[in-house]
Design a protein around this motif. Structure first.
Motif, PDB file in Angstrom:
ATOM      1  N   ASP A 134       0.847  -1.191   0.000  1.00 23.41           N
ATOM      2  CA  ASP A 134       0.000   0.000   0.000  1.00 23.41           C
ATOM      3  C   ASP A 134       0.885   1.244   0.000  1.00 23.41           C
ATOM      4  O   ASP A 134       2.124   1.130   0.056  1.00 23.41           O
ATOM      5  N   GLY A 157       2.893  -0.914  -7.165  1.00 14.47           N
ATOM      6  CA  GLY A 157       1.665  -0.928  -7.936  1.00 14.47           C
ATOM      7  C   GLY A 157       1.630   0.311  -8.817  1.00 14.47           C
ATOM      8  O   GLY A 157       2.639   1.003  -9.011  1.00 14.47           O
ATOM      9  N   GLU A 161      -4.256   2.544  -5.168  1.00 14.40           N
ATOM     10  CA  GLU A 161      -4.324   1.470  -4.181  1.00 14.40           C
ATOM     11  C   GLU A 161      -4.755   2.037  -2.825  1.00 14.40           C
ATOM     12  O   GLU A 161      -4.308   3.105  -2.421  1.00 14.40           O
ATOM     13  N   ALA A 191       0.083  -5.098  -4.118  1.00 16.38           N
ATOM     14  CA  ALA A 191      -1.256  -4.513  -4.038  1.00 16.38           C
ATOM     15  C   ALA A 191      -2.362  -5.550  -3.939  1.00 16.38           C
ATOM     16  O   ALA A 191      -3.476  -5.224  -3.509  1.00 16.38           O
TER      17      ALA A 191
END
Length: 304
Positions: A134, A157, A161, A191
């Protein structure tokens, strides 16, 4: 996640003039602030990832901690020889940052999907592998990469997210527990941990109580948690990555090396569907990596 990473890197670079950021002629909306505020610590190498890594190795040999940033598999597969020979062989302080992990760039297809990178990067000598789940783990990864000695791979990612932690972890050396339970351990990287938490909610509604944890450091992985799960409930590894050689394989290797009796189910991308194009959420669904599918796989793993 990428915005959080770059903003944290900018803060760190303001304090340390030896931090450099190099990019491959992309990500302007994300890196413009860094380039504007610290032009002497920013380099656009153009669409030349191999040269970019070679330049980063040269800068690192002069005492800089260099962050190389590009999309998905371009800073890894395209520049693999330079990472292996120029960076890892000499143990240089270069962080390879890949944005768009797994199938984040869904509609762009397989050429823009990073689905073999964990297995390749963890096989390189001296390479640390970080896979934050995250934005707060992504911020923490900046500091882990700066503190590290030698090469680091950071797998990010794309964007949007959700934040899974209440505050930024002080360290990513250990797995990050996000939910406690007794019936199984769902251990994810990146993620896709978001989907693991959705699966836990679905399972709880069916009376199944699971632990969910993020494993942000794949190499070197701390296996202190394995003592608790040595011969008890099953461990389900979840990764937005091909199964061979990936995160689940790293867990299995340690289980075998430690003669553990732990039961492991590996969930990852289905090789028969790698050519499918669609949104990231759609691709997770067809690969069985959405919350509903993960919950179903856990239910099957719990069947005697």
């Amino acid at each position: 996640m990428r915005d959080a990473f770059i903003s944290e890197l900018l803060l760190a670079a303001k304090r340390d003039p030896n931090i450099m950021l190099t990019v491959g002629d992309l990500g302007y909306g994300v890196v413009d602030g860094f380039a504007d505020e610290l032009p002497a610590q920013f380099l656009n190498a153009g669409v030349a990832e191999q040269n970019m890594v070679g330049v980063a190795a040269g800068l690192a040999s002069c005492g800089y901690r260099v962050f190389v940033y590009s999309i998905a598999n371009f800073p890894t597969l395209r520049a693999l020889e330079q990472i292996r020979n120029d960076v890892c062989y000499h143990g240089l302080d270069v962080a390879i940052v890949s944005v768009g992990a797994g199938v984040s760039y869904g509609t762009l297809g397989y050429t823009h999907h990073a689905v073999e990178d964990i297995s390749i990067m963890r096989a390189l000598p001296g390479m640390r592998v970080l896979c934050p789940a995250d934005p707060l783990e992504a911020r923490a990864a900046v500091h882990e990469a700066i503190r590290a000695t030698g090469p680091v791979y950071v797998r990010l990612g794309k964007s949007g997210e959700p934040t899974l932690h209440h505050k930024m972890p002080k360290s990513l050396a250990h797995i990050q527990y996000l939910r406690d339970g007794k019936d199984a351990l769902i251990l994810g990287v990146g993620a896709v941990v978001e989907e693991c938490l959705i699966a836990a909610d679905i399972l709880m509604a069916d009376g199944v109580d699971v632990t969910v944890a993020s494993c942000p450091t794949v190499v070197p992985m701390d296996f202190g948690w394995l003592d608790e799960w040595h011969a008890g409930p099953p461990i389900i590894t979840v990764e937005e990555h091909r199964i061979p050689g990936g995160f689940g394989s790293a867990v299995l290797e340690q289980i075998v090396d430690n003669s553990s009796q732990a039961t492991v189910l590996r969930l990852g991308l289905d090789d028969t569907k790698l050519s499918t194009i669609g949104s990231g959420s759609y691709l997770r669904q067809i690969h069985g990596l959405d919350g509903v599918s993960i919950a179903a796989s856990v239910q099957q793993a719990l069947v005697p």
